[in-house]
Design a protein around this motif. Structure first.
Motif, PDB file in Angstrom:
ATOM      1  N   LEU A 105      -5.718 -53.229  10.582  1.00 48.67           N
ATOM      2  CA  LEU A 105      -6.977 -52.537  10.264  1.00 48.67           C
ATOM      3  C   LEU A 105      -7.415 -52.935   8.857  1.00 48.67           C
ATOM      4  O   LEU A 105      -6.579 -53.212   8.000  1.00 48.67           O
ATOM      5  N   ASP A 106      -8.727 -52.937   8.622  1.00 56.99           N
ATOM      6  CA  ASP A 106      -9.167 -53.214   7.261  1.00 56.99           C
ATOM      7  C   ASP A 106      -8.995 -51.962   6.403  1.00 56.99           C
ATOM      8  O   ASP A 106      -8.681 -50.881   6.897  1.00 56.99           O
ATOM      9  N   LEU A 107      -9.176 -52.117   5.096  1.00 56.64           N
ATOM     10  CA  LEU A 107      -8.832 -51.063   4.151  1.00 56.64           C
ATOM     11  C   LEU A 107      -9.549 -49.748   4.453  1.00 56.64           C
ATOM     12  O   LEU A 107      -8.944 -48.670   4.438  1.00 56.64           O
ATOM     13  N   GLY A 108     -10.843 -49.835   4.761  1.00 53.36           N
ATOM     14  CA  GLY A 108     -11.617 -48.624   5.037  1.00 53.36           C
ATOM     15  C   GLY A 108     -11.043 -47.859   6.219  1.00 53.36           C
ATOM     16  O   GLY A 108     -10.891 -46.635   6.177  1.00 53.36           O
ATOM     17  N   HIS A 109     -10.719 -48.591   7.278  1.00 56.44           N
ATOM     18  CA  HIS A 109     -10.180 -47.936   8.459  1.00 56.44           C
ATOM     19  C   HIS A 109      -8.759 -47.437   8.234  1.00 56.44           C
ATOM     20  O   HIS A 109      -8.366 -46.414   8.779  1.00 56.44           O
ATOM     21  N   GLN A 110      -8.000 -48.151   7.404  1.00 55.38           N
ATOM     22  CA  GLN A 110      -6.664 -47.660   7.068  1.00 55.38           C
ATOM     23  C   GLN A 110      -6.765 -46.288   6.418  1.00 55.38           C
ATOM     24  O   GLN A 110      -6.025 -45.373   6.759  1.00 55.38           O
ATOM     25  N   ARG A 111      -7.711 -46.154   5.492  1.00 54.00           N
ATOM     26  CA  ARG A 111      -7.889 -44.874   4.810  1.00 54.00           C
ATOM     27  C   ARG A 111      -8.298 -43.793   5.793  1.00 54.00           C
ATOM     28  O   ARG A 111      -7.754 -42.701   5.806  1.00 54.00           O
ATOM     29  N   ALA A 112      -9.301 -44.122   6.634  1.00 56.53           N
ATOM     30  CA  ALA A 112      -9.825 -43.121   7.557  1.00 56.53           C
ATOM     31  C   ALA A 112      -8.745 -42.654   8.531  1.00 56.53           C
ATOM     32  O   ALA A 112      -8.591 -41.454   8.772  1.00 56.53           O
ATOM     33  N   VAL A 113      -7.979 -43.604   9.052  1.00 56.86           N
ATOM     34  CA  VAL A 113      -6.962 -43.244  10.044  1.00 56.86           C
ATOM     35  C   VAL A 113      -5.840 -42.433   9.392  1.00 56.86           C
ATOM     36  O   VAL A 113      -5.382 -41.420   9.939  1.00 56.86           O
ATOM     37  N   SER A 114      -5.421 -42.843   8.178  1.00 62.27           N
ATOM     38  CA  SER A 114      -4.346 -42.051   7.555  1.00 62.27           C
ATOM     39  C   SER A 114      -4.844 -40.675   7.127  1.00 62.27           C
ATOM     40  O   SER A 114      -4.071 -39.716   7.142  1.00 62.27           O
ATOM     41  N   ALA A 115      -6.143 -40.568   6.811  1.00 61.18           N
ATOM     42  CA  ALA A 115      -6.687 -39.250   6.468  1.00 61.18           C
ATOM     43  C   ALA A 115      -6.636 -38.313   7.675  1.00 61.18           C
ATOM     44  O   ALA A 115      -6.350 -37.117   7.542  1.00 61.18           O
ATOM     45  N   VAL A 116      -6.900 -38.870   8.863  1.00 64.21           N
ATOM     46  CA  VAL A 116      -6.849 -38.066  10.080  1.00 64.21           C
ATOM     47  C   VAL A 116      -5.436 -37.526  10.306  1.00 64.21           C
ATOM     48  O   VAL A 116      -5.230 -36.352  10.627  1.00 64.21           O
ATOM     49  N   ILE A 117      -4.443 -38.404  10.088  1.00 66.62           N
ATOM     50  CA  ILE A 117      -3.047 -37.990  10.273  1.00 66.62           C
ATOM     51  C   ILE A 117      -2.674 -36.935   9.237  1.00 66.62           C
ATOM     52  O   ILE A 117      -2.041 -35.919   9.532  1.00 66.62           O
ATOM     53  N   ASP A 118      -3.121 -37.157   8.006  1.00 66.17           N
ATOM     54  CA  ASP A 118      -2.802 -36.228   6.923  1.00 66.17           C
ATOM     55  C   ASP A 118      -3.374 -34.842   7.204  1.00 66.17           C
ATOM     56  O   ASP A 118      -2.710 -33.826   7.027  1.00 66.17           O
ATOM     57  N   ARG A 119      -4.618 -34.793   7.672  1.00 70.80           N
ATOM     58  CA  ARG A 119      -5.240 -33.500   7.909  1.00 70.80           C
ATOM     59  C   ARG A 119      -4.498 -32.740   8.991  1.00 70.80           C
ATOM     60  O   ARG A 119      -4.287 -31.534   8.896  1.00 70.80           O
ATOM     61  N   ARG A 120      -4.099 -33.493  10.013  1.00 72.65           N
ATOM     62  CA  ARG A 120      -3.388 -32.862  11.120  1.00 72.65           C
ATOM     63  C   ARG A 120      -2.096 -32.163  10.632  1.00 72.65           C
ATOM     64  O   ARG A 120      -1.812 -31.034  10.973  1.00 72.65           O
ATOM     65  N   ARG A 121      -1.334 -32.872   9.819  1.00 71.53           N
ATOM     66  CA  ARG A 121      -0.057 -32.279   9.427  1.00 71.53           C
ATOM     67  C   ARG A 121      -0.256 -31.117   8.473  1.00 71.53           C
ATOM     68  O   ARG A 121       0.519 -30.170   8.446  1.00 71.53           O
ATOM     69  N   ARG A 122      -1.347 -31.164   7.673  1.00 74.37           N
ATOM     70  CA  ARG A 122      -1.602 -30.041   6.782  1.00 74.37           C
ATOM     71  C   ARG A 122      -2.094 -28.823   7.548  1.00 74.37           C
ATOM     72  O   ARG A 122      -1.713 -27.696   7.252  1.00 74.37           O
ATOM     73  N   GLU A 123      -2.964 -29.054   8.545  1.00 72.65           N
ATOM     74  CA  GLU A 123      -3.563 -27.911   9.243  1.00 72.65           C
ATOM     75  C   GLU A 123      -2.684 -27.366  10.357  1.00 72.65           C
ATOM     76  O   GLU A 123      -2.757 -26.198  10.703  1.00 72.65           O
ATOM     77  N   HIS A 124      -1.878 -28.229  10.970  1.00 65.74           N
ATOM     78  CA  HIS A 124      -1.080 -27.777  12.112  1.00 65.74           C
ATOM     79  C   HIS A 124       0.418 -27.832  11.857  1.00 65.74           C
ATOM     80  O   HIS A 124       1.202 -27.524  12.745  1.00 65.74           O
ATOM     81  N   GLY A 125       0.823 -28.273  10.682  1.00 64.05           N
ATOM     82  CA  GLY A 125       2.254 -28.370  10.405  1.00 64.05           C
ATOM     83  C   GLY A 125       2.971 -29.393  11.259  1.00 64.05           C
ATOM     84  O   GLY A 125       4.178 -29.299  11.481  1.00 64.05           O
ATOM     85  N   THR A 126       2.220 -30.382  11.762  1.00 63.60           N
ATOM     86  CA  THR A 126       2.857 -31.430  12.555  1.00 63.60           C
ATOM     87  C   THR A 126       3.650 -32.353  11.629  1.00 63.60           C
ATOM     88  O   THR A 126       3.111 -32.847  10.644  1.00 63.60           O
ATOM     89  N   ALA A 127       4.925 -32.554  11.944  1.00 65.64           N
ATOM     90  CA  ALA A 127       5.721 -33.485  11.147  1.00 65.64           C
ATOM     91  C   ALA A 127       5.333 -34.913  11.521  1.00 65.64           C
ATOM     92  O   ALA A 127       5.022 -35.193  12.677  1.00 65.64           O
ATOM     93  N   VAL A 128       5.316 -35.809  10.538  1.00 63.70           N
ATOM     94  CA  VAL A 128       4.893 -37.188  10.792  1.00 63.70           C
ATOM     95  C   VAL A 128       6.021 -38.142  10.412  1.00 63.70           C
ATOM     96  O   VAL A 128       6.541 -38.084   9.303  1.00 63.70           O
ATOM     97  N   VAL A 129       6.406 -38.999  11.348  1.00 63.87           N
ATOM     98  CA  VAL A 129       7.321 -40.092  11.048  1.00 63.87           C
ATOM     99  C   VAL A 129       6.514 -41.367  11.189  1.00 63.87           C
ATOM    100  O   VAL A 129       5.999 -41.665  12.263  1.00 63.87           O
ATOM    101  N   PHE A 130       6.391 -42.105  10.093  1.00 69.11           N
ATOM    102  CA  PHE A 130       5.404 -43.158  10.001  1.00 69.11           C
ATOM    103  C   PHE A 130       6.116 -44.468   9.679  1.00 69.11           C
ATOM    104  O   PHE A 130       6.528 -44.704   8.545  1.00 69.11           O
ATOM    105  N   VAL A 131       6.305 -45.300  10.685  1.00 67.59           N
ATOM    106  CA  VAL A 131       6.966 -46.585  10.481  1.00 67.59           C
ATOM    107  C   VAL A 131       5.953 -47.588   9.947  1.00 67.59           C
ATOM    108  O   VAL A 131       4.868 -47.739  10.511  1.00 67.59           O
ATOM    109  N   THR A 132       6.276 -48.230   8.843  1.00 69.61           N
ATOM    110  CA  THR A 132       5.324 -49.178   8.254  1.00 69.61           C
ATOM    111  C   THR A 132       6.070 -50.210   7.418  1.00 69.61           C
ATOM    112  O   THR A 132       7.173 -49.951   6.936  1.00 69.61           O
ATOM    113  N   HIS A 133       5.496 -51.392   7.262  1.00 61.93           N
ATOM    114  CA  HIS A 133       6.093 -52.354   6.341  1.00 61.93           C
ATOM    115  C   HIS A 133       5.332 -52.319   5.029  1.00 61.93           C
ATOM    116  O   HIS A 133       5.627 -53.044   4.103  1.00 61.93           O
ATOM    117  N   GLU A 134       4.361 -51.446   4.944  1.00 55.54           N
ATOM    118  CA  GLU A 134       3.435 -51.444   3.821  1.00 55.54           C
ATOM    119  C   GLU A 134       3.188 -50.005   3.415  1.00 55.54           C
ATOM    120  O   GLU A 134       2.502 -49.273   4.134  1.00 55.54           O
TER     121      GLU A 134
END
Lengths: 296, 280
Positions: free
Chosen positions: B165-194
């Protein structure tokens, strides 16, 4: 042109080919429905490979004087099993099919050369013999069709999931391997059905072209199979109805109708994509978008 | 949400990781880092119940991971889907809810509502009816997150969801994940090389290399001493304009901005590796 078509006595002819029409309609529905999964799983080449071995099976049955339909089913299932067992990865699968196909065709030609019966029977296995479907054969065709349709209905949703999205489907516990085997068996049965009706060389016109056309114009998981079955039905039944009025075999009519539908769908899709489909445009501002409807 | 006790994974003699003790709390964001082939994705497979541990125990929401457990949602790498796939964004999300069920049957009204809610939560309502084959990479990943969240899992397992994904979409997608875990307490395991695109979100890092691992906050793990010890070779970790740059790892696991797996291969190239080392 007058030699090509002659629609006098059409009503009487129609009565004679009633069985053939039923067979063609069934094949249309079965081929159109299974074709959607053939597209999703990228198995067009497998369809062709299976049909050549199905042809070899049918030719062997003709030579041995046993039920041709049975021979065709056995040939198909053997091809399906080989492709399913040995060709797990797409690349292996395609080269395996490329190896099997000429072998099957060669065997079939050998069996036909050894066969000393009616020449029309020989030709029919390759290019179709639908106008001669008799009652015994119709029983076979109907049973096989019912098996395929019921089988498809049972696995429809998980098969859609696995075909479109294998990783997530596996993560959600969908039995990917089992479904792959089940689908290959259903596909083999559908192909053997088609070989007996339109012939081994033209199977693709009912198992691939209609679904390819339908998927050009809709992305709805309900509409796509319905359209595909409708297109295949139009081609198969329409092919017989046109062939009745002339001296040409039915296959060119079936393939031409099928192809014409495909062309129309491409034009419709092209116009729709240009206007933006569901708010999507192929050449939009975003970068990571694959170009849809890319011309191969 | 995810807990491991003495968990180990090995293929024959090759140990990917062992003695792993871990507790991921609700709402926690755990980044799993490491070189290609170090065992990051295998860790996810173990959590999904697709790969058995060699030793130890792994629990998802207090239970052994079962195949198809609804406690965990899974977001794979972005990959272009065939334009001729007869599914719309809405249908892909729905398959996340009932795709494992046999038969045809009509979708229940509550399923349809759950699908609409999941799409709205990731901001994908506008293209809910667009064919999946025509979605952009960023749109597709949002739909995938909606698909993973439609069953309301307590744990979200992501396998390189930002790759390609390009930088803008990387931000948008990770923001979606972040909001979810803050609002619903969903734990996130995020495999990445970066790590950089998610650096601000990460609570803890699990770094896997050479059959070993280190677990801790980004500051505790992403430093020269820890990574040098892990890789058994001098590794420099420097922070440039808020980005972590790792220099000197055999695989250059979390270096500067790279988004394609193809790029990775360049860093495996012996010539480039030598240049990187002698340059220090």
């Amino acid at each position: 042109m007058s030699g090509l078509f002659d629609f006098t006595d059409y009503g009487a002819l129609l009565g004679l080919v009633q069985n053939s029409l039923i067979a063609a309609a069934l094949l249309g529905v079965v081929g159109g429905l299974i074709g959607v999964f053939v597209q999703m799983r990228d198995m067009q080449f497998a369809v062709h490979g299976i049909s050549e071995l199905s042809f070899a099976g049918a030719a062997a049955a003709l030579l041995l004087g046993v039920n041709v339909a049975l021979g065709s089913v056995l040939g198909s299932l053997l091809a399906g099993a080989l492709i399913g067992l040995l060709g797990v990865r797409a690349r292996d699968r395609n080269s395996l099919i490329g190896v099997l196909m000429p072998f099957g065709l060669g065997l079939g030609v050998l069996f036909l050369a050894l066969y000393e019966g009616r020449a029309a029977n020989k030709f029919g296995l390759l290019t179709g013999q639908i106008v001669s479907v008799d009652t015994v054969q119709l029983g076979w065709l109907v049973s096989v069709s019912v098996v395929v349709l019921v089988g498809l209905a049972v696995v429809w949703r998980p098969l859609t999931f696995v075909s479109a999205d294998p990783e997530v489907a596996a993560a959600r516990g969908v039995p990917v391997g089992v479904l792959s085997v089940v689908f290959t068996v259903l596909l083999a049965l559908a192909v053997s059905l088609a070989v007996q009706v339109v012939g081994a060389l033209l199977v693709l016109s009912l198992l691939v072209t209609p679904a390819a056309a339908a998927l050009r114009v809709t992305a709805s998981p309900v509409l796509a199979p319905l359209l595909s079955a409708g297109f295949a039905l139009t081609a198969s039944v329409g092919g017989i109805l046109l062939a009745l009025g002339g001296s040409i075999p039915i296959s060119p009519f079936v393939t031409t109708i099928s192809f014409a539908i495909y062309l129309v769908c491409r034009v419709v899709a092209w116009r729709r994509t240009r206007r933006g489909w569901g708010g999507r445009r192929p050449a939009g501002a975003e970068t990571a978008r694959p170009v849809p409807a890319a011309v191969p | 949400m995810l807990s491991a006790r003495g968990a180990a994974m090995a293929f024959g003699d090759r140990v990917l990781w062992s003695g792993l003790d871990l507790d991921v709390a609700p709402g926690e964001f755990l980044a799993v880092l490491g070189a290609n082939g170090a065992g990051k994705s295998t860790f996810l497979k173990a959590a999904l119940g697709q790969q058995r541990l060699t030793a130890g125990e792994l629990l998802v929401a207090g239970r052994p991971p079962g195949r198809g457990s609804r406690a965990a949602g899974y977001v794979p790498q972005q990959k272009s889907m065939d334009a001729a796939t007869p599914l719309r964004a809405r249908d892909l999300v729905a398959l996340g809810i009932d795709g494992h069920r046999w038969g045809l049957g009509r979708r229940r009204a509550d399923h349809r509502r759950a699908v609409a809610d999941a799409l709205a939560a990731v901001g994908a309502t506008d293209y809910a009816d667009a064919p999946v084959g025509l979605l952009s990479g960023g749109e597709q990943q949002r739909v995938r997150i909606a698909q993973a969240l439609a069953t309301d899992p307590q744990l979200l397992l992501c396998d390189e969801p930002l790759l390609s994904l390009d930088l803008g979409h990387q931000r948008a997608v990770s923001a979606v994940i972040d909001r979810r875990r803050r609002e619903h307490g969903t734990a996130v395991v995020f495999v990445t090389h970066e790590i950089n695109p998610v650096l601000d979100l990460v609570d803890r890092v699990l770094y896997i290399a050479n059959g070993q691992h280190r677990l801790g906050t980004p500051a505790e793990v992403m430093n020269s001493a820890t990574l040098s010890e892990l890789y058994r070779t001098p590794v420099d970790v420097v922070t440039v304009r808020g980005r972590i740059v790792v220099v000197g790892t055999p695989d250059h696991a979390s270096g500067s901005a790279r988004h394609h797996p193809d790029d990775h291969q360049h860093h495996d190239h012996p010539a480039l590796r030598t240049t990187a080392r002698s340059g220090r």
